[in-house]
Design a protein around this motif. Structure first.
Motif, mmCIF file in Angstrom:
data_model
loop_
_atom_site.group_PDB
_atom_site.id
_atom_site.type_symbol
_atom_site.label_atom_id
_atom_site.label_comp_id
_atom_site.label_asym_id
_atom_site.label_seq_id
_atom_site.Cartn_x
_atom_site.Cartn_y
_atom_site.Cartn_z
ATOM 1 N N ASP A 104 -27.971 -26.066 54.685
ATOM 2 C CA ASP A 104 -29.362 -26.416 54.433
ATOM 3 C C ASP A 104 -29.495 -27.937 54.458
ATOM 4 O OD1 ASP A 104 -31.875 -26.901 53.394
ATOM 5 O OD2 ASP A 104 -31.707 -25.415 51.802
ATOM 6 N N LEU A 105 -30.247 -28.464 55.407
ATOM 7 C CA LEU A 105 -30.385 -29.915 55.516
ATOM 8 C C LEU A 105 -31.121 -30.525 54.328
ATOM 9 C CD1 LEU A 105 -31.202 -30.339 59.316
ATOM 10 C CD2 LEU A 105 -29.090 -30.988 58.143
ATOM 11 N N THR A 106 -31.802 -29.707 53.543
ATOM 12 C CA THR A 106 -32.489 -30.220 52.360
ATOM 13 C C THR A 106 -31.607 -30.175 51.118
ATOM 14 O OG1 THR A 106 -33.436 -28.079 51.661
ATOM 15 C CG2 THR A 106 -34.651 -29.349 53.314
ATOM 16 N N ASP A 107 -30.394 -29.613 51.261
ATOM 17 C CA ASP A 107 -29.514 -29.443 50.109
ATOM 18 C C ASP A 107 -28.082 -29.783 50.523
ATOM 19 O OD1 ASP A 107 -28.126 -28.727 47.876
ATOM 20 O OD2 ASP A 107 -28.694 -26.615 47.897
ATOM 21 N N LEU A 108 -27.632 -30.981 50.221
ATOM 22 C CA LEU A 108 -26.309 -31.416 50.643
ATOM 23 C C LEU A 108 -25.173 -30.674 49.959
ATOM 24 C CD1 LEU A 108 -26.602 -35.280 51.139
ATOM 25 C CD2 LEU A 108 -26.387 -33.491 52.849
ATOM 26 N N VAL A 109 -25.478 -29.936 48.891
ATOM 27 C CA VAL A 109 -24.440 -29.127 48.244
ATOM 28 C C VAL A 109 -23.880 -28.123 49.239
ATOM 29 C CG1 VAL A 109 -23.967 -27.415 46.455
ATOM 30 C CG2 VAL A 109 -25.350 -29.427 45.918
#
Length: 206
Positions: A104-109
Motif C-alpha cells: 500500500d503506497l499510503t502505508d509504508l508499514v
C-alpha cells in the motif's frame, strides 16, 4: 481463438531500472520457434495449465491468454498478508512460478513487511525459479509529490528483493491490465522453455 486475452506482442516493463530481464524487448527466438512448431506434442490441446483445488481462506481467480495461438491459463492465488493467515497461505506457495508482493503506497508499514512476506513464500517454494514483482497499490490516493517519495522507497526495496517494480491503481485501473499482461507473458515464456527442456531431457534418456 475465443475466450482469451490475445497478446500479439511482448509486454514491456514498467521501469527499465527495476525489471526482470530488463534488456529483453521481445520473446526469445527459441520460444517463437517452439510455438510455431505445430508438431510439438505438448500442445496437443493448445493449453498450458496446472490442476488446482480451491480451498476456503484464499481467493482464487484465473485468466486465459493467447500467445502465438496457444492458450495459457494464468492462475492467481491471493493470500492474506496478516500473521494469523500464515499457515493457510503457506500451503499455496509451493509450486508457484510467480510471486507478487502488493504494498500500500499510503502505508509504508506494508513496504517494510515485504521482505518477510517474500521470505515466507520462498521458504515453501525453494525448488522453483520464481519471477518476483513488487507492486505499489492505491496510487490514486497519493499526491504527486507524496507518490514520488513513496515510489523511491519502494524501488529501493524492489532492488533488494530482486523484484520488478510496478505502480497500480485499482480505482482508476492504471497499469492493472498492463501489469498482469506482463506477468502472463513472462510466465508463458518460462513455461514453454521449461516444458521443452523436460521433453529434450526425456528424449536424451530414451
Amino acid at each position: 481463438m475465443e475466450n482469451g486475452r490475445v497478446i500479439d506482442s511482448f509486454l514491456q516493463r514498467f521501469r527499465p531500472d527495476v525489471a526482470i530481464r530488463p534488456d529483453q524487448v521481445d520473446f526469445q527466438p527459441r520460444v517463437v520457434d517452439i510455438c510455431s512448431d505445430a508438431s510439438s506434442g505438448r500442445y496437443c490441446r493448445n493449453v498450458f495449465e496446472k490442476d488446482y483445488k480451491a480451498t476456503i481462506g484464499v481467493d482464487f481467480e484465473s485468466e486465459q491468454y493467447v500467445f502465438f495461438n496457444r492458450s495459457f491459463i494464468l492462475q492467481l492465488w491471493d493470500t492474506a498478508g496478516q500473521e494469523r493467515f500464515k499457515s493457510i497461505a503457506a500451503a499455496y506457495f509451493k509450486g508457484a512460478r510467480v510471486i507478487v508482493i502488493a504494498v500500500d503506497l499510503t502505508d509504508l508499514v506494508t513496504l517494510n513487511n515485504s521482505s518477510t512476506w517474500l521470505q515466507d513464500a520462498l521458504r515453501d517454494n525453494h525448488d522453483n525459479d520464481c519471477d518476483i514483482y513488487l507492486v505499489g497499490t492505491k496510487k490514486d490516493l497519493c499526491s504527486q509529490s507524496r507518490y514520488e517519495r513513496k515510489e523511491q522507497a519502494a524501488i529501493a526495496v524492489a532492488n533488494v528483493l530482486g523484484a520488478e517494480y510496478w505502480t497500480t491503481s485499482s480505482l482508476t485501473g492504471e497499469n492493472v491490465e498492463s501489469f498482469f499482461n506482463r506477468v502472463a507473458a513472462l510466465a508463458f515464456e518460462k513455461a514453454v522453455l521449461r516444458e521443452q527442456e523436460a521433453i529434450d531431457s526425456r528424449l536424451w534418456h530414451c
